[in-house]
Design a protein around this motif. Structure first.
Motif, PDB file in Angstrom:
ATOM      1  N   ARG A  33       0.847  -1.194   0.000  1.00  0.00           N
ATOM      2  CA  ARG A  33       0.000   0.000   0.000  1.00  0.00           C
ATOM      3  C   ARG A  33       0.886   1.250   0.000  1.00  0.00           C
ATOM      4  O   ARG A  33       2.050   1.199   0.365  1.00  0.00           O
ATOM      5  CB  ARG A  33      -0.935  -0.020   1.201  1.00  0.00           C
ATOM      6  CG  ARG A  33      -1.879  -1.223   1.136  1.00  0.00           C
ATOM      7  CD  ARG A  33      -2.907  -1.211   2.248  1.00  0.00           C
ATOM      8  NE  ARG A  33      -3.698  -2.437   2.195  1.00  0.00           N
ATOM      9  CZ  ARG A  33      -4.757  -2.613   1.415  1.00  0.00           C
ATOM     10  NH1 ARG A  33      -5.156  -1.652   0.617  1.00  0.00           N
ATOM     11  NH2 ARG A  33      -5.416  -3.756   1.419  1.00  0.00           N
ATOM     12  N   PHE A  34       0.299   2.385  -0.395  1.00  0.00           N
ATOM     13  CA  PHE A  34       1.060   3.632  -0.444  1.00  0.00           C
ATOM     14  C   PHE A  34       1.685   3.955   0.907  1.00  0.00           C
ATOM     15  O   PHE A  34       2.811   4.447   0.977  1.00  0.00           O
ATOM     16  CB  PHE A  34       0.178   4.794  -0.919  1.00  0.00           C
ATOM     17  CG  PHE A  34      -0.063   4.779  -2.401  1.00  0.00           C
ATOM     18  CD1 PHE A  34       0.920   5.151  -3.295  1.00  0.00           C
ATOM     19  CD2 PHE A  34      -1.293   4.370  -2.910  1.00  0.00           C
ATOM     20  CE1 PHE A  34       0.706   5.133  -4.673  1.00  0.00           C
ATOM     21  CE2 PHE A  34      -1.528   4.357  -4.280  1.00  0.00           C
ATOM     22  CZ  PHE A  34      -0.527   4.733  -5.161  1.00  0.00           C
ATOM     23  N   LYS A  35       0.990   3.665   2.017  1.00  0.00           N
ATOM     24  CA  LYS A  35       1.514   3.969   3.342  1.00  0.00           C
ATOM     25  C   LYS A  35       2.753   3.131   3.683  1.00  0.00           C
ATOM     26  O   LYS A  35       3.486   3.469   4.605  1.00  0.00           O
ATOM     27  CB  LYS A  35       0.426   3.757   4.407  1.00  0.00           C
ATOM     28  CG  LYS A  35       0.018   2.310   4.600  1.00  0.00           C
ATOM     29  CD  LYS A  35      -1.074   2.179   5.639  1.00  0.00           C
ATOM     30  CE  LYS A  35      -1.467   0.719   5.824  1.00  0.00           C
ATOM     31  NZ  LYS A  35      -2.566   0.575   6.775  1.00  0.00           N
ATOM     32  N   ILE A  45       2.363  11.369  -0.127  1.00  0.00           N
ATOM     33  CA  ILE A  45       1.139  10.589  -0.370  1.00  0.00           C
ATOM     34  C   ILE A  45      -0.053  11.528  -0.257  1.00  0.00           C
ATOM     35  O   ILE A  45      -0.173  12.286   0.715  1.00  0.00           O
ATOM     36  CB  ILE A  45       1.021   9.433   0.648  1.00  0.00           C
ATOM     37  CG1 ILE A  45       2.191   8.469   0.492  1.00  0.00           C
ATOM     38  CG2 ILE A  45      -0.315   8.709   0.495  1.00  0.00           C
ATOM     39  CD1 ILE A  45       2.274   7.436   1.592  1.00  0.00           C
ATOM     40  N   THR A  49      -5.325   8.434   0.260  1.00  0.00           N
ATOM     41  CA  THR A  49      -4.856   7.321  -0.578  1.00  0.00           C
ATOM     42  C   THR A  49      -3.874   6.409   0.157  1.00  0.00           C
ATOM     43  O   THR A  49      -3.339   5.479  -0.437  1.00  0.00           O
ATOM     44  CB  THR A  49      -4.188   7.836  -1.868  1.00  0.00           C
ATOM     45  OG1 THR A  49      -3.025   8.585  -1.530  1.00  0.00           O
ATOM     46  CG2 THR A  49      -5.142   8.686  -2.681  1.00  0.00           C
ATOM     47  N   GLU A  50      -3.655   6.663   1.444  1.00  0.00           N
ATOM     48  CA  GLU A  50      -2.672   5.884   2.205  1.00  0.00           C
ATOM     49  C   GLU A  50      -2.913   4.378   2.135  1.00  0.00           C
ATOM     50  O   GLU A  50      -1.969   3.591   2.064  1.00  0.00           O
ATOM     51  CB  GLU A  50      -2.656   6.310   3.690  1.00  0.00           C
ATOM     52  CG  GLU A  50      -2.331   7.749   3.924  1.00  0.00           C
ATOM     53  CD  GLU A  50      -3.540   8.692   3.827  1.00  0.00           C
ATOM     54  OE1 GLU A  50      -3.346   9.893   4.058  1.00  0.00           O
ATOM     55  OE2 GLU A  50      -4.669   8.240   3.519  1.00  0.00           O
ATOM     56  N   MET A  54      -0.441   0.515  -3.891  1.00  0.00           N
ATOM     57  CA  MET A  54       0.611   1.126  -4.691  1.00  0.00           C
ATOM     58  C   MET A  54       1.093   0.144  -5.758  1.00  0.00           C
ATOM     59  O   MET A  54       1.355   0.523  -6.895  1.00  0.00           O
ATOM     60  CB  MET A  54       1.784   1.533  -3.794  1.00  0.00           C
ATOM     61  CG  MET A  54       2.910   2.226  -4.534  1.00  0.00           C
ATOM     62  SD  MET A  54       4.217   2.777  -3.424  1.00  0.00           S
ATOM     63  CE  MET A  54       5.077   1.226  -3.157  1.00  0.00           C
ATOM     64  N   SER A  68      -2.187  -1.727  -9.774  1.00  0.00           N
ATOM     65  CA  SER A  68      -2.064  -0.619  -8.832  1.00  0.00           C
ATOM     66  C   SER A  68      -3.355   0.184  -8.850  1.00  0.00           C
ATOM     67  O   SER A  68      -4.126   0.129  -9.808  1.00  0.00           O
ATOM     68  CB  SER A  68      -0.890   0.276  -9.250  1.00  0.00           C
ATOM     69  OG  SER A  68      -0.849   1.462  -8.488  1.00  0.00           O
ATOM     70  N   ASN A  71      -2.926   6.754  -9.692  1.00  0.00           N
ATOM     71  CA  ASN A  71      -2.972   8.085  -9.084  1.00  0.00           C
ATOM     72  C   ASN A  71      -4.275   8.398  -8.372  1.00  0.00           C
ATOM     73  O   ASN A  71      -4.393   9.426  -7.733  1.00  0.00           O
ATOM     74  CB  ASN A  71      -2.715   9.156 -10.154  1.00  0.00           C
ATOM     75  CG  ASN A  71      -1.304   9.079 -10.669  1.00  0.00           C
ATOM     76  OD1 ASN A  71      -0.385   8.711  -9.946  1.00  0.00           O
ATOM     77  ND2 ASN A  71      -1.123   9.429 -11.924  1.00  0.00           N
TER      78      ASN A  71
END
Length: 144
Positions: A33-35, A45, A49-50, A54, A68, A71
């Motif tokens: 994940r983005f986090k 980030i 969207t955390e 990703m 993914s 964006n």
């Protein structure tokens, strides 16, 4: 060299993975994940969207794909210029797979026999991905 499809779902990746798991038996092999990414002050980030995906790798049958959330733009992009093809072993499996992918999607070409196969159909799934499902004549199976 290996070529793998990489699909961007604009914020719907987790939903797509669950759908493909339910309908095609897709299995997530790796997911981040983005986090989980190290902080980058040049590319922070975006709030909200955390927990979006990703990057992930998933398997359908013997094929690995990557995906993914991308964006997560306000205006979603569309999947164009390609299609994914599933070759099945028998016509009943093909029709079942076709109907599963058509759930919430749009049929482009209904499941039917063709001059090149015992069954073929095209559908754009609920995420905008084009799928072609085919059951070739016995002598026409492509090596995998």
């Amino acid at each position: 060299m290996q070529v793998q499809p990489y699909l961007f779902f604009n914020g719907r990746c987790e939903e797509a993975l669950k759908f493909y798991g339910d309908k095609l038996g897709a299995e997530v092999i790796f997911q981040m994940r983005f986090k989980d990414a190290p902080p980058n002050p040049q590319q922070p980030i975006r709030p909200g969207t955390e927990n979006k995906i990703m990057h992930c790798t998933f398997r359908i049958g013997s094929t690995e794909l990557m995906a993914s959330d991308g964006n997560c733009d306000e205006t979603p992009g569309t999947h164009t210029g390609y299609g994914l093809s599933i070759t099945v072993d028998d016509p009943s499996q093909g029709e079942t797979t076709f109907n599963a992918m058509a759930d919430g999607g749009n049929v482009v070409m209904p499941w039917q026999p063709t001059f090149w196969s015992t069954g073929f159909g095209m559908v754009v799934d609920r995420f905008g991905v084009m799928w072609m499902i085919t059951n070739p004549h016995d002598g026409d199976k492509h090596p995998s």
